[in-house]
Write a protein that holds these residues in place. Sequence first.
Motif, mmCIF file in Angstrom:
data_model
loop_
_atom_site.group_PDB
_atom_site.id
_atom_site.type_symbol
_atom_site.label_atom_id
_atom_site.label_comp_id
_atom_site.label_asym_id
_atom_site.label_seq_id
_atom_site.Cartn_x
_atom_site.Cartn_y
_atom_site.Cartn_z
ATOM 1 N N LEU A 210 -14.204 -8.011 -25.209
ATOM 2 C CA LEU A 210 -14.927 -6.899 -24.601
ATOM 3 C C LEU A 210 -15.445 -5.947 -25.671
ATOM 4 C CD1 LEU A 210 -12.484 -6.074 -21.660
ATOM 5 C CD2 LEU A 210 -14.536 -7.495 -21.581
ATOM 6 N N ILE A 215 -14.044 -0.900 -19.121
ATOM 7 C CA ILE A 215 -14.137 -1.856 -18.021
ATOM 8 C C ILE A 215 -12.770 -2.362 -17.595
ATOM 9 C CG2 ILE A 215 -14.328 -3.978 -19.362
ATOM 10 C CD1 ILE A 215 -16.618 -4.779 -17.500
ATOM 11 N N ILE A 216 -11.736 -2.141 -18.412
ATOM 12 C CA ILE A 216 -10.397 -2.621 -18.071
ATOM 13 C C ILE A 216 -9.774 -1.751 -16.985
ATOM 14 C CG2 ILE A 216 -8.099 -3.100 -18.971
ATOM 15 C CD1 ILE A 216 -9.341 -3.542 -21.691
ATOM 16 N N TRP A 222 -15.683 -0.266 -12.899
ATOM 17 C CA TRP A 222 -15.225 -1.385 -12.079
ATOM 18 C C TRP A 222 -16.366 -2.049 -11.304
ATOM 19 C CZ3 TRP A 222 -9.816 -0.232 -9.507
ATOM 20 C CH2 TRP A 222 -8.845 -0.232 -10.510
ATOM 21 N N ASN A 224 -19.035 -3.058 -12.523
ATOM 22 C CA ASN A 224 -19.526 -4.159 -13.348
ATOM 23 C C ASN A 224 -18.444 -5.180 -13.664
ATOM 24 O OD1 ASN A 224 -22.093 -2.945 -13.556
ATOM 25 N ND2 ASN A 224 -21.389 -1.654 -15.254
ATOM 26 N N ARG A 225 -17.201 -4.871 -13.307
ATOM 27 C CA ARG A 225 -16.115 -5.795 -13.627
ATOM 28 C C ARG A 225 -16.200 -7.078 -12.813
ATOM 29 N NH1 ARG A 225 -9.662 -4.221 -13.607
ATOM 30 N NH2 ARG A 225 -8.892 -6.263 -14.276
ATOM 31 N N CYS A 226 -16.755 -6.992 -11.613
ATOM 32 C CA CYS A 226 -16.845 -8.179 -10.767
ATOM 33 C C CYS A 226 -17.779 -9.230 -11.363
ATOM 34 C CB CYS A 226 -17.299 -7.792 -9.364
ATOM 35 S SG CYS A 226 -18.930 -7.032 -9.306
ATOM 36 N N LEU A 228 -17.673 -10.204 -14.442
ATOM 37 C CA LEU A 228 -16.970 -10.921 -15.501
ATOM 38 C C LEU A 228 -16.367 -12.218 -14.968
ATOM 39 C CD1 LEU A 228 -15.058 -8.120 -17.431
ATOM 40 C CD2 LEU A 228 -17.006 -9.446 -18.239
ATOM 41 N N THR A 230 -13.371 -14.600 -15.909
ATOM 42 C CA THR A 230 -12.173 -14.491 -16.745
ATOM 43 C C THR A 230 -11.230 -15.658 -16.457
ATOM 44 O OG1 THR A 230 -10.996 -13.138 -15.114
ATOM 45 C CG2 THR A 230 -12.346 -11.986 -16.738
#
Length: 237
Positions: A210, A215-216, A222, A224-226, A228, A230
């Motif tokens: 990252l 974003i953590i 959050w 924009n976290r969707c 990712l 992982t």
Amino acid sequence: IRSTVGKPPAAHRLARSQDTLMSNVDLESAKGASSNDDTRGKLSTMLKARIQDLKPFREELQCRKHSSKEKLAEKIPEVIFTGELVHGEGFRGTQLGVACSWHFVWDDPWTLLEGNFRGQTQLAASTDCNAPWNHPLDIHFAARSPLGWPKLVMQVQELDEHGCSHVAGYGFCHLPVTPGSSELTVCCWRPTGSVRDEISAYFLGNTSKLTSYDIISAKAAWANRCRLVTIPTGKVV
């Protein structure tokens, strides 16, 4: 010997008049200086008396300020978190060496009083799946509101066969909200790239990472976290 008594010449009369004028000026300046000194002395005496009169009021004001600060400090609750990062488990590089860097994040209602808010564990290796750290954590806050409860953000690093350090996973957790002992397990993950990036990560160890920690754990990131993609990598206890 002849002596002549008469009027002095004009030059002598002019010189005498100048001397008389200078003496008068000197006398007036001396009187003015003495009057100025007297005025200054009177003013200094008045100021000293005024300062002495205001001294009790200043002391009382300082006492009030000090007492108000103490009362305010008594009203604000304080929270102390004491614990440790026990070990990391399930990471691929456990046998070669795994370390965890960590930091606390909190919002405006919280104020840090004592303790380190960031740090890193030692590099630990183990033949089994657990890398022991036993790294102590101790931090002291003053909280005006339960909003913005502190969080612990972690980044796990691992070594490869060539001694290079790579990102093994990210994770975070909220600190316990109840007094007493608690045991928390944080599931870590890392972002994946394209197929080419994963092949490069497998052979060369260049894992995707990252560019920002927001974003953590930050709620603002959050959304924009969707986006990712992982994969799970291990756990921190």
